[in-house]
Design a protein around this motif. Sequence first.
Motif, short mmCIF file in Angstrom:
data_model
loop_
_atom_site.label_atom_id
_atom_site.label_comp_id
_atom_site.label_asym_id
_atom_site.label_seq_id
_atom_site.Cartn_x
_atom_site.Cartn_y
_atom_site.Cartn_z
N ASN A 151 -10.50 -3.74 -4.01
CA ASN A 151 -10.28 -2.93 -2.81
C ASN A 151 -11.51 -2.90 -1.91
N THR A 177 -11.17 -4.05 2.04
CA THR A 177 -11.56 -3.24 3.20
C THR A 177 -12.77 -3.80 3.94
N PRO A 226 -10.94 3.26 0.28
CA PRO A 226 -9.95 4.34 0.22
C PRO A 226 -9.98 5.06 -1.12
N SER A 227 -9.40 6.24 -1.15
CA SER A 227 -9.29 7.00 -2.39
C SER A 227 -8.51 6.19 -3.42
N VAL A 274 -6.09 6.80 -5.19
CA VAL A 274 -4.63 6.91 -5.14
C VAL A 274 -4.02 5.92 -4.16
N HIS A 275 -4.87 5.38 -3.25
CA HIS A 275 -4.40 4.41 -2.28
C HIS A 275 -4.89 2.99 -2.60
N TRP A 276 -5.43 2.80 -3.78
CA TRP A 276 -5.92 1.47 -4.14
C TRP A 276 -4.75 0.49 -4.27
N GLU A 277 -5.03 -0.72 -3.84
CA GLU A 277 -4.08 -1.80 -4.04
C GLU A 277 -4.35 -2.44 -5.40
#
Length: 518
Positions: free
Chosen positions: A141, A145, A498-499, A501-504
């Motif tokens: 991630n 980003t 990102p947090s 919980v939003h990881w890909e």
Amino acid sequence: MEVHIYDSLGRGAYEKFQSEGIFSKFERQVANYLDKIKYWARRNIPRIPLNMQFIYEENVPQQSGHLGDCGVFLCMFMEQLVSGQPIRVLIDPKNAALEFRLRMAKIIWGSCLGPIALSSVLKMSTNIGRSFSQLPIFLHNLQRTNPNTFTAIKKTDTNRFQFCFVALGCVIRTFLRCMIPLIYVGYLPLIGSYLTTMYFTVALDGNHEPLLLAIGLGTLECEESWRWFMMRLKDCLGDDIEVGFISNLCDKIEFGVQSAYPDSYHGYCPKDIARKICDCVGHNSTEVESLFWKSCNAYSVDDFYLCLERLQTACRKSPFFSLLRSPIYWLDDIPISKWTRAFFPKIRYNVKSIDVPEILQIIFRREFPITTIIELITTSIQSKYVERADVAGRFSGGLTPYIESKVQKCVNKSYNWNARCLYGDTYQVDGNFATTNVQLERRVCSCGKWQKSGIPCAHAIACLRTRTSESINKLVDYKFTSYVYRLAYGSELVNTIPSHVHWEIPNETVVLLPPSMQ
């Protein structure tokens, strides 16, 4: 009178003292001391023989580990002394120090933080081990980003973590386009149960401000780990770049640099050499240290050898002189191009050392999860980009403030110097009881400063006064201009991860276990 012996190193000393009569001497010394301070008279009691009986206590805490447990044993003894409890332990004596350390840690953290915060600390300790399994997803991630970010993980055959490498894409682009091609290579020991070492590289921008270029985290510090780290740095910088390196005196770093960049310049920080000289001759020898810095800062070859001879002469005097060799004999084994300005190649840009970013000093003081370490560093770099982009917008001149101040000093120094043209762009400058030759087009001065630093020296500026149509700024290396500085920080941005919980989640699952606890 019973005297109990608590020896953390076993019975050896007790038996030796007993056979050599040390205990009897001790008893006589105590008796003489009591007489000297008039112990019996002050208490108004008759003098009695001490009749000391020395008893060796079994099952007491024993030393374990290469660092020793002296401080821990002192705390254990004081606690038992004030509580009136015996010092003997019921657990394995060799594990007593470790058990007491853990208990002290909980007491200290609990008293400082309170029960709620203490539970958070203990939870973080658990998360430190779990963070290794999250590392592959975290780095995926980070790359998503921040495009062109380079990361790598090395693990054992059993999928346990060994090393990781991280270099943000925007920092690599900034270095390649806008920064001095000189990299400081260093490392810091880490506190914790898993990671032992942080490897890092730092570069300088046009305003001589340090920027963290890449980091590595590992479970050990050895030649192989340095070779792996430097090869990963080469992977992200490319093969066709001309770059130089500086570091402290360290054979392992030397091995790593030469393994990845065998044809590149690798010098040393004079501060590290100066510290070693002080250790060899004594920290009170200001004369020797002063002569070293004069040798280091000399620009001309003649001045360097003159100062070096004075340094060697000072070390041959009492109290430094030895019939066998000089206390700084090892300095002869270091190539002079690695530490003195007179022999610096242009790639070094006259830089003696580069400061370690503050964020690394913070991280190395306490233990963090590995993902938190990388996130803290990423956030720090992000703030540097924002701060410096804001500062760059307020630059009024064509040069960065640091370089502008350097140029102004040279301008002030050259006011009373006379320059005359010999032929073409070659000039002769008379000043400070010395004559110097300057070639403007080639940006060379016989004093050595211009070609080594990329900044015109006072002799070059004196020559420019005869050619009023030319600007001083045009003779400064373009990487020191405010335009390039704005390009470095104004055109790049570090994006926040990102947090979780939003990881890909990547398609390919990477199994990574925490390393063995140190």
